[in-house]
Each structure stands twice: as C-alpha cells, then as structure tokens.
Design an enzyme around this catalytic site. Structure first.
Site, mmCIF file in Angstrom:
data_model
loop_
_atom_site.group_PDB
_atom_site.id
_atom_site.type_symbol
_atom_site.label_atom_id
_atom_site.label_comp_id
_atom_site.label_asym_id
_atom_site.label_seq_id
_atom_site.Cartn_x
_atom_site.Cartn_y
_atom_site.Cartn_z
ATOM 1 N N HIS A 1 35.742 46.287 13.312
ATOM 2 C CA HIS A 1 36.278 46.897 12.091
ATOM 3 C C HIS A 1 35.333 47.983 11.640
ATOM 4 C CE1 HIS A 1 33.618 43.572 10.933
ATOM 5 N NE2 HIS A 1 33.280 44.307 9.877
ATOM 6 N N LEU A 2 35.878 49.041 11.087
ATOM 7 C CA LEU A 2 35.022 50.038 10.447
ATOM 8 C C LEU A 2 35.231 49.967 8.949
ATOM 9 C CD1 LEU A 2 36.824 52.650 9.422
ATOM 10 C CD2 LEU A 2 36.713 53.275 11.825
ATOM 11 N N HIS A 3 34.142 50.270 8.232
ATOM 12 C CA HIS A 3 34.176 50.360 6.776
ATOM 13 C C HIS A 3 34.327 51.833 6.393
ATOM 14 C CE1 HIS A 3 32.107 46.310 6.007
ATOM 15 N NE2 HIS A 3 31.828 46.515 7.281
HETATM 16 P P1 AMP Z 1 30.845 43.025 8.281
HETATM 17 O O1 AMP Z 1 29.792 42.404 7.425
HETATM 18 O O2 AMP Z 1 30.554 44.437 8.717
HETATM 19 O O3 AMP Z 1 31.222 42.113 9.444
HETATM 20 O O4 AMP Z 1 32.115 43.196 7.355
HETATM 21 C C1 AMP Z 1 32.958 42.153 7.014
HETATM 22 C C2 AMP Z 1 33.601 42.553 5.708
HETATM 23 O O5 AMP Z 1 34.778 41.795 5.555
HETATM 24 C C3 AMP Z 1 32.735 42.279 4.480
HETATM 25 O O6 AMP Z 1 32.500 43.513 3.786
HETATM 26 C C4 AMP Z 1 33.580 41.303 3.655
HETATM 27 O O7 AMP Z 1 33.501 41.524 2.269
HETATM 28 C C5 AMP Z 1 34.983 41.563 4.195
HETATM 29 N N1 AMP Z 1 35.914 40.454 4.082
HETATM 30 C C6 AMP Z 1 35.685 39.149 4.332
HETATM 31 N N2 AMP Z 1 36.801 38.429 4.144
HETATM 32 C C7 AMP Z 1 37.768 39.311 3.769
HETATM 33 C C8 AMP Z 1 39.145 39.189 3.410
HETATM 34 N N3 AMP Z 1 39.782 37.996 3.422
HETATM 35 N N4 AMP Z 1 39.830 40.303 3.052
HETATM 36 C C9 AMP Z 1 39.201 41.504 3.018
HETATM 37 N N5 AMP Z 1 37.911 41.685 3.357
HETATM 38 C C10 AMP Z 1 37.196 40.607 3.706
#
Ligand code: AMP
Ligand code: ZN
Length: 119
Positions: A105-107
């Site tokens: 996933h990208l932010h």
């Molecule tokens: P990462 O830390 O780069 O793996 O990003 C995972 C992201 O997913 C974090 O920023 C979380 O806040 C987000 N996240 C976790 N659960 C959910 C969810 N159910 N819906 C939307 N975002 C989520």
C-alpha cells in the site's frame, strides 16, 4: 499463487468489501481509502486489489499494477486539492520502517507542511 487474496489480510478484506472503509476511488486494479488513523488532513492509502506483501515484491511481479498505484495517488491528490501545496507518497517497507500491514500500500499525505527527512 502470487497475487491471490489472503484470508488473514485486512486489506484483502477491505478490497472484498468484507471490512468497511471510506473508499475515495476504485479502479479495475486498485482501491483508495482513507487511513483510519490519519497523520495529515489528507491521508489516503492506495492498494492493489491483488495481494503482494510489499512494494518491491509488487513491482517485481507486476510493473503495470505498480504504475496504476502511482497514477491513482496523483488522482487522489488532485481530488483532495493538495497538488498545489504538495503531497508525499510513502511505501513503508519492512517493520523497521513502520510497515504493519503486509499487503502493499502507498500512503498519500498532504494538506499540511511535511518535514524532510521524515522521522
Ligand atoms: P503501514 O504502517 O505503512 O503498514 O500502514 C498501515 C496503515 O493502515 C496505518 O497508517 C493504519 O492507520 C492503517 N489502517 C489500519 N487499519 C485500517 C483500516 N481498517 N482502515 C483504514 N486504514 C487502516
Ligand atoms: Zn492482502
């Protein structure tokens, strides 16, 4: 098989509609939804519908899908009107870099000043 949905993967469940999310865009190959714990006024995650554990694995297996993600990041930024002020695209890769979900996933982060280098 590479790219197949994983039963224990939260983002596969969001892609399948089994877990609710605030979806902002969807294409044939990608879904974009708002991060549940936003770190900026715009904080959207763009994911491939296919399951790959991280960005590098995805890029090695499916270059076009990787490009789809980046194009969608730009579309999200345009829709959220953060292109003019700037935005950041981040792929956290590996737990030491903060990756917590093992579906690539990208932010897309924007709408506030973004320090460089990041913490
Ligand atoms: P990462 O830390 O780069 O793996 O990003 C995972 C992201 O997913 C974090 O920023 C979380 O806040 C987000 N996240 C976790 N659960 C959910 C969810 N159910 N819906 C939307 N975002 C989520
Ligand atoms: Zn997955």
């Amino acid at each position: 098989m590479a790219g197949e949905p994983q039963a224990d993967c939260l983002f596969c469940k969001i892609v399948a509609g089994e877990v609710p999310a605030t979806v902002v865009r969807e294409t044939e190959t990608t879904v974009a939804f708002r991060d549940i714990n936003p770190q900026a006024p715009t904080h959207v995650l763009v994911v491939p519908k296919a399951h790959y554990r991280d960005a590098a694995t995805l890029a090695a297996a499916e270059p076009q899908l990787t490009a789809d993600l980046l194009r969608e990041a730009g579309e999200v930024a345009a829709e959220d009107k953060v292109v003019g002020t700037g935005y950041r695209i981040v792929f956290n890769t590996g737990s030491g870099a903060g990756q917590t979900i093992w579906h690539a996933h990208l932010h897309v982060l924007g709408g506030r000043g973004l320090d460089w280098p990041p913490g």
